[in-house]
Scaffold this motif. Sequence first.
Motif, PDB file in Angstrom:
ATOM      1  N   TYR A 196       0.826  -1.196   0.000  1.00 20.94           N
ATOM      2  CA  TYR A 196       0.000   0.000   0.000  1.00 20.94           C
ATOM      3  C   TYR A 196       0.868   1.257   0.000  1.00 20.94           C
ATOM      4  CZ  TYR A 196      -3.243  -3.485   1.940  1.00 20.94           C
ATOM      5  OH  TYR A 196      -3.984  -4.612   2.171  1.00 20.94           O
ATOM      6  N   LYS A 197       0.346   2.293  -0.583  1.00 19.57           N
ATOM      7  CA  LYS A 197       0.985   3.602  -0.477  1.00 19.57           C
ATOM      8  C   LYS A 197       0.900   4.044   0.986  1.00 19.57           C
ATOM      9  CE  LYS A 197       1.139   7.814  -3.246  1.00 19.57           C
ATOM     10  NZ  LYS A 197       0.454   8.570  -4.336  1.00 19.57           N
ATOM     11  N   LEU A 198       1.987   4.536   1.537  1.00 17.62           N
ATOM     12  CA  LEU A 198       2.036   4.837   2.966  1.00 17.62           C
ATOM     13  C   LEU A 198       0.992   5.868   3.364  1.00 17.62           C
ATOM     14  CD1 LEU A 198       3.325   4.382   5.686  1.00 17.62           C
ATOM     15  CD2 LEU A 198       5.081   6.074   5.102  1.00 17.62           C
ATOM     16  N   VAL A 199       0.800   6.876   2.530  1.00 15.12           N
ATOM     17  CA  VAL A 199      -0.205   7.908   2.835  1.00 15.12           C
ATOM     18  C   VAL A 199      -1.585   7.280   2.923  1.00 15.12           C
ATOM     19  CG1 VAL A 199      -1.326  10.004   2.003  1.00 15.12           C
ATOM     20  CG2 VAL A 199       1.156   9.745   1.784  1.00 15.12           C
ATOM     21  N   SER A 200      -1.911   6.408   1.979  1.00 10.62           N
ATOM     22  CA  SER A 200      -3.218   5.739   1.968  1.00 10.62           C
ATOM     23  C   SER A 200      -3.366   4.836   3.187  1.00 10.62           C
ATOM     24  CB  SER A 200      -3.388   4.917   0.687  1.00 10.62           C
ATOM     25  OG  SER A 200      -3.225   5.727  -0.451  1.00 10.62           O
ATOM     26  N   PHE A 201      -2.285   4.138   3.540  1.00 16.76           N
ATOM     27  CA  PHE A 201      -2.293   3.239   4.703  1.00 16.76           C
ATOM     28  C   PHE A 201      -2.592   4.022   5.979  1.00 16.76           C
ATOM     29  CE2 PHE A 201       0.048   1.220   8.223  1.00 16.76           C
ATOM     30  CZ  PHE A 201      -0.517  -0.050   8.214  1.00 16.76           C
ATOM     31  N   ARG A 202      -1.913   5.153   6.143  1.00 15.26           N
ATOM     32  CA  ARG A 202      -2.102   5.941   7.361  1.00 15.26           C
ATOM     33  C   ARG A 202      -3.449   6.658   7.387  1.00 15.26           C
ATOM     34  NH1 ARG A 202       4.145   8.172   8.144  1.00 15.26           N
ATOM     35  NH2 ARG A 202       4.704   6.613   9.730  1.00 15.26           N
ATOM     36  N   GLU A 203      -3.973   6.999   6.235  1.00 13.59           N
ATOM     37  CA  GLU A 203      -5.301   7.618   6.194  1.00 13.59           C
ATOM     38  C   GLU A 203      -6.375   6.601   6.547  1.00 13.59           C
ATOM     39  OE1 GLU A 203      -5.786   9.276   2.327  1.00 13.59           O
ATOM     40  OE2 GLU A 203      -4.641  11.108   2.770  1.00 13.59           O
ATOM     41  N   ALA A 204      -6.220   5.362   6.044  1.00 19.61           N
ATOM     42  CA  ALA A 204      -7.222   4.328   6.303  1.00 19.61           C
ATOM     43  C   ALA A 204      -7.125   3.798   7.730  1.00 19.61           C
ATOM     44  CB  ALA A 204      -7.047   3.184   5.302  1.00 19.61           C
ATOM     45  N   LEU A 205      -5.891   3.702   8.248  1.00 13.26           N
ATOM     46  CA  LEU A 205      -5.673   3.143   9.590  1.00 13.26           C
ATOM     47  C   LEU A 205      -4.775   4.086  10.390  1.00 13.26           C
ATOM     48  CD1 LEU A 205      -4.956  -0.542   8.490  1.00 13.26           C
ATOM     49  CD2 LEU A 205      -7.052   0.279   9.572  1.00 13.26           C
ATOM     50  N   PRO A 206      -5.319   5.182  10.887  1.00 13.28           N
ATOM     51  CA  PRO A 206      -4.509   6.153  11.638  1.00 13.28           C
ATOM     52  C   PRO A 206      -3.825   5.512  12.847  1.00 13.28           C
ATOM     53  CG  PRO A 206      -6.692   7.041  11.147  1.00 13.28           C
ATOM     54  CD  PRO A 206      -6.725   5.583  10.803  1.00 13.28           C
ATOM     55  N   ASN A 207      -2.521   5.765  12.952  1.00 10.77           N
ATOM     56  CA  ASN A 207      -1.713   5.284  14.078  1.00 10.77           C
ATOM     57  C   ASN A 207      -1.591   3.762  14.146  1.00 10.77           C
ATOM     58  OD1 ASN A 207      -1.235   7.927  15.120  1.00 10.77           O
ATOM     59  ND2 ASN A 207      -3.290   7.902  16.021  1.00 10.77           N
ATOM     60  N   PHE A 208      -2.016   3.049  13.103  1.00  8.26           N
ATOM     61  CA  PHE A 208      -1.915   1.591  13.152  1.00  8.26           C
ATOM     62  C   PHE A 208      -0.471   1.125  13.020  1.00  8.26           C
ATOM     63  CE2 PHE A 208      -2.485  -2.812  11.685  1.00  8.26           C
ATOM     64  CZ  PHE A 208      -3.387  -3.255  12.641  1.00  8.26           C
ATOM     65  N   ASP A 209       0.401   2.001  12.518  1.00  6.89           N
ATOM     66  CA  ASP A 209       1.815   1.628  12.451  1.00  6.89           C
ATOM     67  C   ASP A 209       2.415   1.497  13.847  1.00  6.89           C
ATOM     68  OD1 ASP A 209       1.331   4.310  12.664  1.00  6.89           O
ATOM     69  OD2 ASP A 209       2.918   4.970  11.320  1.00  6.89           O
ATOM     70  N   TYR A 210       1.716   2.002  14.878  1.00  8.50           N
ATOM     71  CA  TYR A 210       2.142   1.805  16.262  1.00  8.50           C
ATOM     72  C   TYR A 210       1.538   0.522  16.837  1.00  8.50           C
ATOM     73  CZ  TYR A 210       4.175   6.461  16.374  1.00  8.50           C
ATOM     74  OH  TYR A 210       4.966   7.563  16.126  1.00  8.50           O
ATOM     75  N   ALA A 211       0.368   0.132  16.331  1.00  9.67           N
ATOM     76  CA  ALA A 211      -0.274  -1.093  16.819  1.00  9.67           C
ATOM     77  C   ALA A 211       0.367  -2.329  16.213  1.00  9.67           C
ATOM     78  CB  ALA A 211      -1.770  -1.068  16.490  1.00  9.67           C
TER      79      ALA A 211
END
Length: 265
Positions: A196-211
């Motif tokens: 996934y494009k990182l911007v799209s990933f973070r928009e769809a799942l905010p802060n999920f890169d911490y989870a």
Amino acid sequence: MITAIISDWYKSSNKMERIWLLAKIEFKLRYYENKLGLFWALLKPVMDIGIYYVVFQIIMKQDVPAFASYLFIGLILFNFFIESTSGTIQLLNTKKYLYEYSNMNKIEIYISTILSSVIGFSFNFIMFLIFYFFLEPTSLGPSIFNLWMPVIFVNLFILSLAASLILSNIYVIAKDINQVWQVVSTFLFFLSPIFYKLVSFREALPNFDYANPLAGIIINARNVMMYNSQPDMELLLFDFMYAIFLLFIGLILLNKLGSKAAEKL
């Protein structure tokens, strides 16, 4: 006690030689019966890249610059984690002879098994370096920030060791953890920013890169290897704390359940 486990391993003699020897044996056995041998370990990520490139870049048009390289590094990091953890779920059963009839500590067995996956990862990472620096048209070239990659990989190694300890010790009392982990692995795959494009990933799942600590590791690996920038320090620190916490849990389980593995398995 956890300190007793660590102390016992630390005091044992020739531990590094034993770990490295066992890792090499494990690596050779993994590909011994395959006709393609090590070539398959190198070919698989290339085939995966081809499939996902067609699906996500050509059909779904993710429009990610240097998408093949973007996929490449994400896949080899994720595959290392899955290979390390899935390959150790039954470790206390398959390697029972090592800790019962030799002086090898259980921690040594875990480390050597994951280290055998490191050998395979090293070949794949070299392929990535060759591809990105010499074949990728939009490559930014080598950078001083590339030196952060060993730190990020240490984070991934600790996380893999922690997950291996947790899963294999749960297996002592619940054999179906193997099937559960297959489902969780699929969940992690599609909820990590591999294609996934990182911007799209973070928009769809905010802060999920911490989870999802794998997401943070992949993001930081791309930062230092592809974008000539330093890692996200907050994310890096969080991922290390996450991995160390899980390692602590894994050592507790090894102390509580691993000591009874020989009689229960």
